[in-house]
Design a protein around this motif. Structure first.
Motif, PDB file in Angstrom:
ATOM      1  N   ILE A   1      23.415  24.530 -16.850  1.00  0.00           N
ATOM      2  CA  ILE A   1      22.468  25.634 -16.726  1.00  0.00           C
ATOM      3  C   ILE A   1      23.129  26.716 -15.870  1.00  0.00           C
ATOM      4  N   ALA A   2      23.075  27.943 -16.316  1.00  0.00           N
ATOM      5  CA  ALA A   2      23.751  29.011 -15.573  1.00  0.00           C
ATOM      6  C   ALA A   2      22.897  30.269 -15.535  1.00  0.00           C
ATOM      7  N   PHE A   3      22.953  30.934 -14.393  1.00  0.00           N
ATOM      8  CA  PHE A   3      22.304  32.228 -14.216  1.00  0.00           C
ATOM      9  C   PHE A   3      23.325  33.316 -14.516  1.00  0.00           C
ATOM     10  N   ILE A   4      23.028  34.154 -15.488  1.00  0.00           N
ATOM     11  CA  ILE A   4      23.861  35.328 -15.772  1.00  0.00           C
ATOM     12  C   ILE A   4      23.458  36.384 -14.759  1.00  0.00           C
ATOM     13  N   VAL A   5      24.328  36.649 -13.778  1.00  0.00           N
ATOM     14  CA  VAL A   5      23.923  37.390 -12.577  1.00  0.00           C
ATOM     15  C   VAL A   5      23.883  38.903 -12.768  1.00  0.00           C
ATOM     16  N   ASP A   6      24.175  39.387 -13.969  1.00  0.00           N
ATOM     17  CA  ASP A   6      24.136  40.831 -14.221  1.00  0.00           C
ATOM     18  C   ASP A   6      22.794  41.407 -13.770  1.00  0.00           C
ATOM     19  N   ASP A   7      22.841  42.534 -13.102  1.00  0.00           N
ATOM     20  CA  ASP A   7      21.607  43.144 -12.619  1.00  0.00           C
ATOM     21  C   ASP A   7      20.774  43.711 -13.761  1.00  0.00           C
ATOM     22  N   ASN A   8      21.422  44.038 -14.866  1.00  0.00           N
ATOM     23  CA  ASN A   8      20.711  44.407 -16.085  1.00  0.00           C
ATOM     24  C   ASN A   8      21.615  44.067 -17.267  1.00  0.00           C
TER      25      ASN A   8
ATOM     26  N   PHE B   1      19.615  31.768 -17.926  1.00  0.00           N
ATOM     27  CA  PHE B   1      18.568  32.713 -17.557  1.00  0.00           C
ATOM     28  C   PHE B   1      19.245  33.931 -16.960  1.00  0.00           C
ATOM     29  N   THR B   2      18.585  35.084 -17.017  1.00  0.00           N
ATOM     30  CA  THR B   2      19.264  36.331 -16.669  1.00  0.00           C
ATOM     31  C   THR B   2      18.276  37.390 -16.219  1.00  0.00           C
TER      32      THR B   2
ATOM     33  N   ILE C   1      19.456  32.009 -24.152  1.00  0.00           N
ATOM     34  CA  ILE C   1      18.896  32.581 -22.924  1.00  0.00           C
ATOM     35  C   ILE C   1      17.389  32.345 -22.996  1.00  0.00           C
ATOM     36  N   VAL C   2      16.886  31.492 -22.134  1.00  0.00           N
ATOM     37  CA  VAL C   2      15.484  31.062 -22.247  1.00  0.00           C
ATOM     38  C   VAL C   2      14.557  31.782 -21.285  1.00  0.00           C
TER      39      VAL C   2
END
Length: 520
Positions: A217-224, A253-254, A275-276
């Motif tokens: 599980i990974a967080f896509i850290v892009d601010d947008n 998740f992002t 991306i859930v």
């Protein structure tokens, strides 16, 4: 001679997304690793030795740090006090220190006299430049690279240097920058308004490196994530193809802006990439406040904000959100309006904050000119902004009251059951279609989810001290199991219980701290 470099991520104070109260229950020490330190390690030439120390998962060993040739610190605003403590100790020991990251980039004088070098903004070219000049004995006091980083040249981060087993999730970055101009936001100060993306080959190489560390599980850290829709669509197509070819090894998740709801193709591609969940900056249901802060992407015609959030949810992507109270157009009615917005959208995770002015942002400059900044670093009222439409006490007390209401157990679980049971929210639809073609993979995944759900639920029942909360969690989990016995959903709901425990505990502590403030 090999240079001994140690990168330090200081301990966080308790925060909404930190999940500090839930992590011990889940058997983890930190929610996710900071993305910048493994990247800096990858940017460091191989003749140097690099160690990463995250104080959120292991204590600092000052004797070890004192033996290093260079100690580098990063940190955000919520880490600033701890950063200063560490720097003072290292300076007393004569350690050569460098500081970078979001906070020093907007408040360059905050650590005055403590670090030997500061880095402002991005550091993909300035960090190697510093190492070369340091080796030659001619380093500068301050580094700020003249050009924005070319994201197509960023190397794969050194995930192998992290204690991955201690984190709940992994972290990965696809892009930097945001095209919008929200008055309070420092993202465009740090990364600019022209989104820059990595190539598909880069991102997939990073995913392979993360998979080697057994992250799922990974967080896509892009601010947008969707700042450049055309470019990100191509990237998402390639990631979707990779996910399907590899059996969907990752769940993401992002963060994205609300205009996501205007693009059906983009929502379908996010689902195809698995991306859930998406975090959206809603900020306020008060359109005058949105216009005030130049968040025009949230006031476009084509349906209310509630309608647009529900459209994203109906596409199979769960929505979390950020909200702000204390804009100039807010008065005491804003707290009820925010509560009603959450009720109408069934958003479980709403991060509410009081408006704060970050140095170098347009908001900071405007409020400074108006004499409405509290420059006390301790921020007795929880923000440096002096509000216009209510007193500081009303803002703080209304904020704490709103947080209490949002995470009162019945209201929280009503939202959960309304989304997943009444509205029958279904996510990961592309993966579900893949599973129908590969039933063995579905059985394997769901068996693992069932085991995890049972194991984590038993941990909740053992480690949460409040018997009433335990009873509530048992009842709500039973309802979910009887009405929708999906192993993946049950696993998600156990995580939702743990997150609720953190938010609930945090709001109770906020109330106690307010009482202490009012006592003196």
């Amino acid at each position: 001679m090999m240079t001994d470099i140690v990168f330090v991520n200081p301990r966080f104070e308790v925060s909404y997304w930190g999940l500090e109260h839930a992590l011990p229950v889940l058997g983890k020490k930190c929610n996710l690793p900071t993305a910048c330190l493994p990247l800096l390690a990858a940017l460091t030439p191989p003749e140097h030795s690099v160690t990463i120390v995250d104080e959120n998962v292991e204590p600092l060993d000052y004797d070890r740090l004192a033996r290093a040739d260079i100690v580098g610190l990063t940190g955000m605003i919520v880490q600033r006090h701890r950063m200063r403590e560490i720097l003072r100790e290292l300076k007393a020991r004569g350690v050569f220190t460098v500081v970078g990251g979001p906070w020093v980039s907007v408040r360059e004088d905050y650590f005055e006299g403590l670090p030997d070098v500061i880095f402002v903004g991005e550091a993909e070219t300035s960090w190697p430049q510093f190492l070369q000049e340091w080796a030659q004995g001619r380093h500068q006091r301050r580094y700020e690279q003249p050009e924005a980083t070319d994201m197509t040249k960023v190397p794969v981060p050194r995930y192998d240097l992290l204690r991955v087993k201690d984190y709940l999730f992994g972290s990965i970055q696809f892009s930097r920058g945001c095209p919008f101009q929200c008055e309070f936001c420092d993202i465009i100060i740090m990364f600019g308004r022209r989104p820059r993306l990595k190539t598909s080959a880069q991102v997939i190489a990073e995913l392979e490196a993360m998979r080697k560390q057994h992250l799922k599980i990974a967080f896509i850290v892009d601010d947008n994530l969707i700042g450049n829709k055309v470019a990100v669509k191509k990237l998402l197509r390639d990631i979707a193809d990779w996910q399907a070819a590899e059996g969907y090894p990752f769940t993401f998740f992002t963060e994205a802006s609300l205009n996501l709801s205007e693009d059906d193709e983009l929502m379908q591609l996010m689902d195809a990439a698995n991306i859930v969940t998406v975090f959206i900056g809603i900020e306020s249901p008060n359109e005058d406040s949105l216009k005030e802060t130049k968040k025009y992407q949230n006031v476009r015609k084509g349906g209310s904000i509630v309608d647009r959030v529900r459209k994203v949810q109906d596409s199979g992507i769960e929505v979390w959100c950020g909200m702000i109270v204390g804009f100039d157009h807010d008065d005491a009615r804003i707290f009820k309006a925010q509560h009603e917005f959450v009720r109408q959208t069934d958003i479980m995770h709403a991060m509410v904050g009081m408006l704060s002015a970050i140095p170098k942002t347009p908001l900071y400059a405007r409020l400074k000119d108006e004499g409405r900044l509290d420059l006390d670093d301790e921020q007795t009222f929880g923000t440096n902004v002096i509000p216009l439409g209510m007193t500081r006490d009303e803002l703080r007390d209304g904020y704490i009251g709103l947080m209490q209401e949002l995470y009162e157990p019945d209201f929280y679980f009503e939202r959960l059951e309304n989304l997943f049971l009444t509205r029958e929210f279904k996510w990961a639809r592309a993966r579900e279609a893949y599973w129908r073609r590969h039933p063995w993979r579905k059985w394997k995944s769901q068996s693992l989810d069932a085991l995890l759900a049972v194991g984590l639920f038993l941990r909740l029942m053992k480690n949460i001290p409040d018997p009433e909360l335990r009873r509530i969690y048992r009842r709500r989990m039973t309802t979910m199991a009887l009405r929708r016995p999906d192993p993946q959903l049950l696993f998600i709901c156990v995580i939702k219980c743990a997150m609720h425990y953190h938010h609930y505990t945090m709001t109770r502590q906020m109330l106690e701290q307010r009482s202490l403030v009012n006592t003196f």
